[in-house]
Design a protein around this motif. Structure first.
Motif, mmCIF file in Angstrom:
data_model
loop_
_atom_site.group_PDB
_atom_site.id
_atom_site.type_symbol
_atom_site.label_atom_id
_atom_site.label_comp_id
_atom_site.label_asym_id
_atom_site.label_seq_id
_atom_site.Cartn_x
_atom_site.Cartn_y
_atom_site.Cartn_z
ATOM 1 N N LEU A 382 0.835 -1.197 0.000
ATOM 2 C CA LEU A 382 0.000 0.000 0.000
ATOM 3 C C LEU A 382 0.870 1.248 0.000
ATOM 4 O O LEU A 382 2.014 1.233 0.466
ATOM 5 N N SER A 383 0.298 2.323 -0.499
ATOM 6 C CA SER A 383 0.971 3.620 -0.467
ATOM 7 C C SER A 383 -0.059 4.706 -0.217
ATOM 8 O O SER A 383 -1.249 4.540 -0.514
ATOM 9 N N VAL A 384 0.396 5.827 0.341
ATOM 10 C CA VAL A 384 -0.469 6.961 0.658
ATOM 11 C C VAL A 384 -0.015 8.158 -0.163
ATOM 12 O O VAL A 384 1.174 8.493 -0.188
ATOM 13 N N LYS A 385 -0.958 8.796 -0.825
ATOM 14 C CA LYS A 385 -0.688 10.016 -1.580
ATOM 15 C C LYS A 385 -1.128 11.209 -0.758
ATOM 16 O O LYS A 385 -2.288 11.315 -0.367
ATOM 17 N N THR A 386 -0.208 12.116 -0.450
ATOM 18 C CA THR A 386 -0.484 13.275 0.385
ATOM 19 C C THR A 386 -1.108 14.396 -0.444
ATOM 20 O O THR A 386 -1.103 14.340 -1.683
ATOM 21 N N PRO A 387 -1.637 15.450 0.202
ATOM 22 C CA PRO A 387 -2.211 16.569 -0.556
ATOM 23 C C PRO A 387 -1.221 17.255 -1.493
ATOM 24 O O PRO A 387 -1.628 17.853 -2.486
ATOM 25 N N HIS A 388 0.086 17.167 -1.201
ATOM 26 C CA HIS A 388 1.095 17.786 -2.061
ATOM 27 C C HIS A 388 1.574 16.847 -3.159
ATOM 28 O O HIS A 388 2.512 17.174 -3.892
ATOM 29 N N GLY A 389 0.970 15.650 -3.262
ATOM 30 C CA GLY A 389 1.333 14.729 -4.322
ATOM 31 C C GLY A 389 2.446 13.770 -3.984
ATOM 32 O O GLY A 389 2.841 12.957 -4.826
ATOM 33 N N GLU A 390 2.961 13.816 -2.771
ATOM 34 C CA GLU A 390 4.043 12.908 -2.379
ATOM 35 C C GLU A 390 3.480 11.506 -2.141
ATOM 36 O O GLU A 390 2.422 11.339 -1.538
ATOM 37 N N ILE A 391 4.190 10.481 -2.599
ATOM 38 C CA ILE A 391 3.792 9.088 -2.425
ATOM 39 C C ILE A 391 4.611 8.497 -1.273
ATOM 40 O O ILE A 391 5.845 8.467 -1.342
ATOM 41 N N VAL A 392 3.926 8.052 -0.238
ATOM 42 C CA VAL A 392 4.585 7.502 0.948
ATOM 43 C C VAL A 392 4.231 6.026 1.051
ATOM 44 O O VAL A 392 3.044 5.682 1.155
ATOM 45 N N PRO A 393 5.207 5.118 1.007
ATOM 46 C CA PRO A 393 4.885 3.688 1.165
ATOM 47 C C PRO A 393 4.454 3.374 2.591
ATOM 48 O O PRO A 393 4.942 3.980 3.549
ATOM 49 N N VAL A 394 3.540 2.444 2.732
ATOM 50 C CA VAL A 394 3.026 2.044 4.046
ATOM 51 C C VAL A 394 3.805 0.825 4.524
ATOM 52 O O VAL A 394 3.928 -0.171 3.796
ATOM 53 N N GLN A 395 4.342 0.919 5.721
ATOM 54 C CA GLN A 395 5.069 -0.198 6.299
ATOM 55 C C GLN A 395 4.096 -1.297 6.696
ATOM 56 O O GLN A 395 3.034 -1.025 7.275
ATOM 57 N N ALA A 396 4.446 -2.526 6.406
ATOM 58 C CA ALA A 396 3.575 -3.651 6.725
ATOM 59 C C ALA A 396 3.339 -3.737 8.223
ATOM 60 O O ALA A 396 4.286 -3.710 9.018
ATOM 61 N N GLY A 397 2.084 -3.825 8.623
ATOM 62 C CA GLY A 397 1.718 -3.928 10.028
ATOM 63 C C GLY A 397 1.737 -2.617 10.788
ATOM 64 O O GLY A 397 1.390 -2.586 11.967
ATOM 65 N N GLY A 398 2.104 -1.517 10.140
ATOM 66 C CA GLY A 398 2.164 -0.223 10.815
ATOM 67 C C GLY A 398 1.021 0.683 10.413
ATOM 68 O O GLY A 398 0.118 0.297 9.652
ATOM 69 N N PRO A 399 1.015 1.924 10.912
ATOM 70 C CA PRO A 399 -0.047 2.878 10.531
ATOM 71 C C PRO A 399 0.142 3.349 9.100
ATOM 72 O O PRO A 399 1.211 3.168 8.491
ATOM 73 N N LEU A 400 -0.888 3.984 8.559
ATOM 74 C CA LEU A 400 -0.756 4.568 7.234
ATOM 75 C C LEU A 400 0.290 5.673 7.234
ATOM 76 O O LEU A 400 1.116 5.764 6.323
#
Length: 533
Positions: A382-400
């Motif tokens: 999984l990955s999270v896209k922030t309002p500024h367009g940055e893509i942050v990968p989600v660590q397995a078993g951790g928070p978004l």
């Protein structure tokens, strides 16, 4: 210089001092004997307005239908506010309304608009003020789930002909209408291994008991945002059901009622369960019931509707999901409730309410960690896209996210399924209250000295020099210099004196004194004459 000082440069908001003072100003603080100087940026009156809440009447959005909502505007100033509130959906302006809260108060601005055509699963919107000196809290972001057909699971224990089974009337009510819900019916024993995540609601229709394994699975389903509806029956094992921690009430016994109809009385008529179904003009009808459960309401349970003197509809929240107890059998064993005009709209409203679960997971604040909803897959990257367009990968078993840094819309995606979840992040409303802490109250918390403004701070520093007075030091230095000069002068005078011990030793060195004999000049040695010299 042996002086212990702590300078705290702060805007001195009252909300910033709301912590356990004993945990900071403790025994260790007292042992340091440090003096606290609180330096505030200025002493001007606080002026700020903010949007703190956006509330919809319906738990979901529907394309083309009229949406009714209200935005709460707080005025944190000593003067009335006259501003313009603007609502946008997917970046497009929808409506504008005037916002005029009085000084130091809040106002709810009603917003009514036709929902535009929405392509995704969520309606992304914002309400905005014209702006002031603190622009970060002038926009409130919201995520409203778009209506989808409920996906319902009915769990029943009886076998036999369709009409004699407990879930018969539930199936008919949920299938009614142009947008009938797809329904799956299973026996109680199948709950142990059946995945519950694809269903928006699970109806327990007169089940006698729930196994420990199934109870754990239901609890996880609720934590992920699901809806569970419980209908009792004569076969219900009350002792076993009372041990289910996710039920908002503990059933104690079955109460026999006299013949006749019982008047229903809603305790929370504005609850979403009653939206567009019952109000003052169309009250909940009286019901013919022969039996009801007596209940002990738990702390998380709320009675929404009384039937006579007993609770009839009990509502509770579990994680991001909800549990609804309808205190009547799903068939005609306890009365004719399934045949009344209340049964169909109540069951269908529960089905509609169940699809709104994602909207309850979408409100977060800047600075907070963002937990991963249990409904997200765990076997995909999984990955999270922030309002500024940055893509942050989600660590397995951790928070978004370990910390939400910006206000705006975030989306969670996977490479296999695309966008899976969206949520909004807003500024903490406590940051909008700029009023400084009352100095008398702060003094009760910790002794300190208060300085407000840059110029008073510069003057304070010039006067105190770190609380070390300079005049005693300068006086001692002057005395030392004077004493040193006197000693040195006497040494020079002794060396340059023009008399012996019985004559002048000190004094005027180059002048004759009356009556003093000076040393005679040294007599020259006799010279001899030699021949030829």
């Amino acid at each position: 210089h042996g002086t212990k000082q702590i300078f705290l440069f702060t805007d001195d908001q009252e909300s910033g001092w709301q912590f356990d003072k004993a945990a900071v100003f403790d025994e260790a603080w007292e042992k340091t004997a440090a003096r606290l100087i609180v330096v505030r940026s200025d002493d001007l009156p606080s002026v700020n307005a903010t949007i703190t809440k956006m509330k919809f009447e319906s738990p979901f959005a529907a394309n083309g239908l009229v949406a009714r909502a209200s935005a709460t505007v707080d005025n944190h100033s000593a003067a009335p506010l006259r501003d313009l509130l603007e609502l946008k959906v997917d970046g497009e302006k929808i409506i504008s309304r005037a916002a005029e809260p009085a000084a130091g108060s809040s106002v709810e601005v009603p917003l009514e608009f036709q929902t535009p055509l929405l392509k995704g699963r969520w309606m992304l919107g914002s309400v905005n003020l014209a702006g002031d000196r603190l622009p970060g809290d002038d926009t409130f972001y919201f995520v409203q789930p778009v209506y989808q057909t409920p996906r319902v699971l009915i769990v029943e224990s009886a076998n036999g002909p369709e009409r004699s089974r407990p879930g018969f009337f539930l199936r008919k009510a949920l299938e009614a209408g142009a947008s009938g819900a797809p329904i799956k019916t299973v026996a109680t024993g199948e709950l142990d291994d059946l995945p519950l995540e694809p269903f928006s609601a699970v109806f327990l229709a007169g089940v006698p008991d729930v196994s420990d394994r199934a109870s754990v699975r239901i609890d996880r389903y609720l934590e992920a945002g699901g809806t569970v509806v419980f209908f009792p029956s004569d076969q219900s094992d009350l002792a076993a059901l009372s041990r289910l921690e996710w039920l908002p009430a503990k059933p104690t016994k079955i109460h026999e009622l006299p013949a006749g109809r019982l008047v229903a009385r809603p305790l929370e008529p504005q609850h979403p369960l009653f939206t567009n179904s019952w109000d003052a003009n169309t009250p909940f009808p009286a019901l013919p019931q022969r039996k009801l459960l007596e209940m002990d309401i738990r702390s998380e349970g709320r009675v929404l509707l009384l039937l006579g003197e007993l609770p009839f509809i009990i509502y509770g929240e579990r994680g991001t999901g909800r549990v609804i107890i309808v205190n009547a059998s799903p068939d005609r064993a306890w009365g004719d409730f399934p045949l009344t005009a209340a049964f169909l709209p109540l069951v269908q409203q529960i089905g509609r309410l169940s699809i709104a679960r994602t909207g309850r997971e979408s409100a977060h604040l800047v600075g907070e960690p963002i937990p991963a909803p249990l409904s997200l897959p765990r076997d995909q990257a999984l990955s999270v896209k922030t309002p500024h367009g940055e893509i942050v990968p989600v660590q397995a078993g951790g928070p978004l996210l370990e910390r939400a840094e910006q206000a705006g819309f975030y989306e969670v995606s996977s490479t296999a399924e695309g966008v899976l979840h969206q949520f909004a992040v807003n500024v903490d409303p406590r940051e909008s209250e700029l009023r400084p802490m009352d100095d008398a109250e702060l003094t009760k918390m910790v002794p300190h000295e208060l300085i407000a403004g840059t110029e008073p701070l510069r003057l304070w520093l010039a006067q105190t020099r770190g609380l070390v007075p300079l005049w005693p030091t300068l006086l001692v230095l002057a005395l030392l210099v004077f004493a040193g000069e006197g000693i040195y002068s006497n040494i020079l005078a002794r060396r340059r004196s023009q008399g012996d011990e019985s004559h002048i030793a000190t004094g005027r060195l180059n002048k004759h004194r009356l009556g003093q004999v000076h040393r005679a000049a040294a007599e020259p040695e006799p010279q001899t004459e030699e021949a030829g010299v």
